[in-house]
Design an enzyme around this catalytic site. Structure first.
Site, PDB file in Angstrom:
ATOM      1  N   THR A  13       0.832  -1.211   0.000  1.00 59.88           N
ATOM      2  CA  THR A  13       0.000   0.000   0.000  1.00 59.88           C
ATOM      3  C   THR A  13       0.865   1.260   0.000  1.00 59.88           C
ATOM      4  OG1 THR A  13      -1.570  -1.273   1.285  1.00 59.88           O
ATOM      5  CG2 THR A  13      -1.908   1.092   1.238  1.00 59.88           C
ATOM      6  N   VAL A  14       1.772   1.365   0.968  1.00 59.00           N
ATOM      7  CA  VAL A  14       2.557   2.606   1.075  1.00 59.00           C
ATOM      8  C   VAL A  14       3.619   2.674  -0.024  1.00 59.00           C
ATOM      9  CG1 VAL A  14       3.977   4.028   2.595  1.00 59.00           C
ATOM     10  CG2 VAL A  14       2.126   2.663   3.570  1.00 59.00           C
ATOM     11  N   ARG A  45       7.811  -9.348  -2.181  1.00 58.43           N
ATOM     12  CA  ARG A  45       7.755 -10.807  -1.996  1.00 58.43           C
ATOM     13  C   ARG A  45       7.239 -11.533  -3.228  1.00 58.43           C
ATOM     14  NH1 ARG A  45       6.072 -11.110   3.880  1.00 58.43           N
ATOM     15  NH2 ARG A  45       4.232 -10.084   3.076  1.00 58.43           N
ATOM     16  N   GLY A 134       0.985   9.086  10.158  1.00 64.34           N
ATOM     17  CA  GLY A 134       0.866   9.025   8.693  1.00 64.34           C
ATOM     18  C   GLY A 134       1.287  10.301   7.987  1.00 64.34           C
ATOM     19  N   GLU A 190      -3.846  -2.778  11.907  1.00 66.51           N
ATOM     20  CA  GLU A 190      -2.568  -3.481  11.750  1.00 66.51           C
ATOM     21  C   GLU A 190      -2.856  -4.942  11.431  1.00 66.51           C
ATOM     22  OE1 GLU A 190       0.721  -1.969  12.337  1.00 66.51           O
ATOM     23  OE2 GLU A 190      -0.653  -0.319  12.030  1.00 66.51           O
ATOM     24  N   ASP A 201       0.563   0.060  19.044  1.00 70.55           N
ATOM     25  CA  ASP A 201       0.895   0.926  17.906  1.00 70.55           C
ATOM     26  C   ASP A 201       1.021   2.385  18.376  1.00 70.55           C
ATOM     27  OD1 ASP A 201       0.880   1.415  14.847  1.00 70.55           O
ATOM     28  OD2 ASP A 201      -0.738   2.708  15.558  1.00 70.55           O
ATOM     29  N   LYS A 205       4.435   5.035  18.601  1.00 67.07           N
ATOM     30  CA  LYS A 205       4.468   6.412  18.081  1.00 67.07           C
ATOM     31  C   LYS A 205       4.742   7.408  19.207  1.00 67.07           C
ATOM     32  CE  LYS A 205       1.211   5.041  14.443  1.00 67.07           C
ATOM     33  NZ  LYS A 205      -0.210   4.801  14.172  1.00 67.07           N
TER      34      LYS A 205
END
Ligand code: HSE
Length: 441
Positions: A13-14, A45, A134, A190, A201, A205
Site C-alpha cells: 500500500t505505502v 515478496r 501518517g 494493523e 501501535d 508512536k
C-alpha cells in the site's frame, strides 16, 4: 544532473502510494529537491501480484538484499514493516553508506537508538516522518518548527483504528467487535489488530514523539500502555452526558520529577478541538512554552497520505546529500551527545483526574462510604451521577450505577482508594476507572 536513485523495500500500500506520488508530482518534487528522484529498484515478496502503481521503469526483485547492496541506490526506503528483517535491512543499508527513509514505527521505537548511532557513525540520514501519524508532518513540526520552545507536553490521537472504533461506538451505538471487524475490512487495522486496540501501535508512536519533544532516548518499553477493549457503550454514553468524549490518547508530559509517557483511554472535554477528531483521523496537540498549544490534524494512515510523508523525507534527504553530516538536523531533534537521561515516571507517580464507575447496592449510606474513602485520601469530587437500577432482574433491581468524576490526584492514591472502595460490601465487582485530561494548560 542525474536523478537520485531510490530503492524501495516493499511495494504494498505505502510502497505503491510512494511510486504514484513521486511519479504524479515529479515536476513539483524536482523543483523542490533540486534534482530528479527516480525509483530505480524495488523488492517485493511476490512479483506477480497486481500493484496499485506502474512498475515498468523499476528493476524488480524478490531479494531485499539486492536492493540494499545495489551500488546505484543512494536512498533505501524501508516499507516492509515488522521488526527483525526490517532492522537487518536498515542496518545493512547504513553499513553500505546509504541513506534510509522508513515508515516503520515499531522499528524506530524499539531499535532507533542503535540505528541512529550507526547512521551517525556512517554520516547518513535515517528519516522517519511516516512512522508517526501518517501524513501529518508532526516529526518535522516538533523537531524543527518548535525548535525554539521548551516543549511541556503533547497529547495525540495517533491510532486511526482505535479512534474509528470509539467514534462508531459513540455515533452509531455500535459494539466494539463489530466496528473492529469493519476497520479490518477497510484495511485500517494493523495485521495484528491487537496492536491497535491494545495501544501498542500508539505506544510506538508516543515513544518517538516523546524522544524528539524532550530530547530523551527512545524508551518504548517504559510507555504505560492500556487499550480500549474495556470501554463499553455505557461508558461512551455516560462520558457524553457529562460533557466529555472518550479518546485513546498518547500523552507525554514533562514534570518536575520526570517524564510521563502513557497511552490509555481518556475523557476529554467535548469543547476541545481534539475531542472532535473522529473516524480514522489523527491529531496531535503539542504545548510549547513560547508558542502555546498547537494542533496538527490529518490522515494517519492510507497509501498516499503515508506516501506524502515518505516523499517529504526523500526530498529532505536529497536536499542534504551534499551537506556536511554535522550540519544536518539531528535524528532525535537534539544533538546525540546532548540527550538527557531524565527519569520516566511510573503510573503511580502520574497526576490526573478520574472517571469512576461503580456498581453499588442501592441502599442508604453507600455513597457516603465511597465519598469518605475518597476524602480520606484528599481526592475531591467534581461530579457524581447515580443511575436508576435497571429493572431487568431481581438482582439488578437493587444495583445502581454510580459515576464519579474526581479532580486531579496522584494515581498511587487513587489506586489505594479504589482497593478500599471495592472492598465495601455494598460495591459489586471491580470499579471501572478512566483517566480524565482537560488539556487546557
Ligand atoms: N494501524 C494504524 C492506525 C496504521 O490505525 O493508525 C497507521 O500507523
Amino acid at each position: 544532473m542525474e536523478p537520485v536513485k531510490v530503492g524501495l523495500l516493499g511495494l504494498g500500500t505505502v510502497g505503491g502510494g510512494t511510486v504514484n506520488v513521486l511519479s504524479r508530482n515529479a515536476q513539483e518534487i524536482t523543483r523542490r529537491a533540486g534534482r530528479g528522484i527516480q525509483v530505480s529498484h524495488a523488492a517485493a515478496r511476490d512479483l506477480n501480484k497486481v500493484r496499485i502503481c506502474n512498475t515498468e521503469a523499476i528493476q524488480l526483485s524478490t531479494s531485499l538484499q539486492s536492493v540494499v547492496d545495489n551500488p546505484d541506490v543512494q536512498i533505501v526506503v524501508e516499507l516492509i514493516g515488522g521488526e527483525k528483517l526490517a532492522r537487518e535491512m536498515v542496518m545493512r543499508a547504513i553499513a553500505n553508506g546509504k541513506h534510509v527513509v522508513t515508515a516503520n514505527k515499531a522499528l524506530i521505537a524499539n531499535y532507533g537508538n542503535e540505528i541512529f548511532a550507526a547512521a551517525q557513525n556512517k554520516g547518513v540520514m535515517v528519516a522517519f516522518e511516516a512512522a508517526v501519524a501518517g501524513g501529518i508532518p508532526i516529526i518535522k513540526a516538533v523537531r524543527e518548527g518548535l525548535a525554539g520552545n521548551r516543549i511541556e507536553w503533547l497529547a495525540g490521537i495517533i491510532n486511526g483504528t482505535g479512534n474509528y472504533i470509539l467514534t462508531e461506538m459513540r455515533d452509531k451505538g455500535s459494539h466494539f467487535n463489530d466496528v473492529l471487524a469493519e476497520a479490518q475490512r477497510l484495511g485500517y487495522a494493523e495485521s495484528d489488530p491487537s496492536f491497535d486496540v491494545d495501544g501498542i501501535d500508539a505506544a510506538h508512536k508516543l515513544a518517538i514523539l516523546a524522544a524528539i519533544a524532550f530530547g530523551i532516548p527512545l524508551q518504548f518499553k517504559k510507555v504505560y500502555t492500556e487499550g480500549i477493549t474495556n470501554i463499553s457503550q455505557q461508558d461512551v454514553e455516560y462520558a457524553e452526558q457529562l460533557g466529555y468524549r472518550i479518546k485513546h490518547l498518547g500523552i507525554a508530559q514533562r514534570t518536575g520529577t520526570g517524564v510521563e509517557m502513557r497511552v490509555h483511554p481518556t475523557l476529554i472535554p467535548e469543547r476541545r478541538l481534539i475531542a472532535n477528531v473522529d473516524g480514522v483521523m489523527n491529531a496531535v496537540l503539542v504545548k510549547g512554552d513560547a508558542v502555546g498549544p498547537t494542533l496538527y490534524y490529518g490522515a494517519g494512515a492510507g497509501a498516499e497520505a503515508t506516501a506524502s510523508a515518505v516523499v517529504a523525507d526523500i526530498v529532505d534527504v536529497v536536499r542534504t546529500l551534499t551537506s556536511d553530516p554535522e550540519n544536518r538536523v539531528p535524528h532525535l531533534a537534539f544533538q546525540a551527545d546532548a540527550l538527557s537521561d531524565v527519569a520516566i515516571l511510573s503510573m503511580d507517580q502520574v497526576k490526573t483526574a478520574y472517571y469512576l464507575k461503580l456498581q453499588a447496592e442501592d441502599k442508604p449510606g453507600v455513597l457516603a462510604d465511597v465519598t469518605r474513602i475518597l476524602a480520606e485520601r484528599g481526592i475531591s469530587i467534581e461530579a457524581i451521577i447515580q443511575k436508576e437500577p435497571k429493572k431487568t432482574s431481581p438482582e439488578q433491581d437493587r444495583t445502581a450505577t454510580i459515576i464519579i468524576l474526581t479532580h486531579r490526584v496522584i494515581e498511587g492514591s487513587m489506586n489505594q482508594a479504589i482497593t478500599q472502595i471495592e472492598a465495601l460490601d455494598a460495591i459489586k465487582g471491580a470499579a471501572m476507572r478512566i483517566r480524565v485530561e482537560h488539556l487546557s494548560k
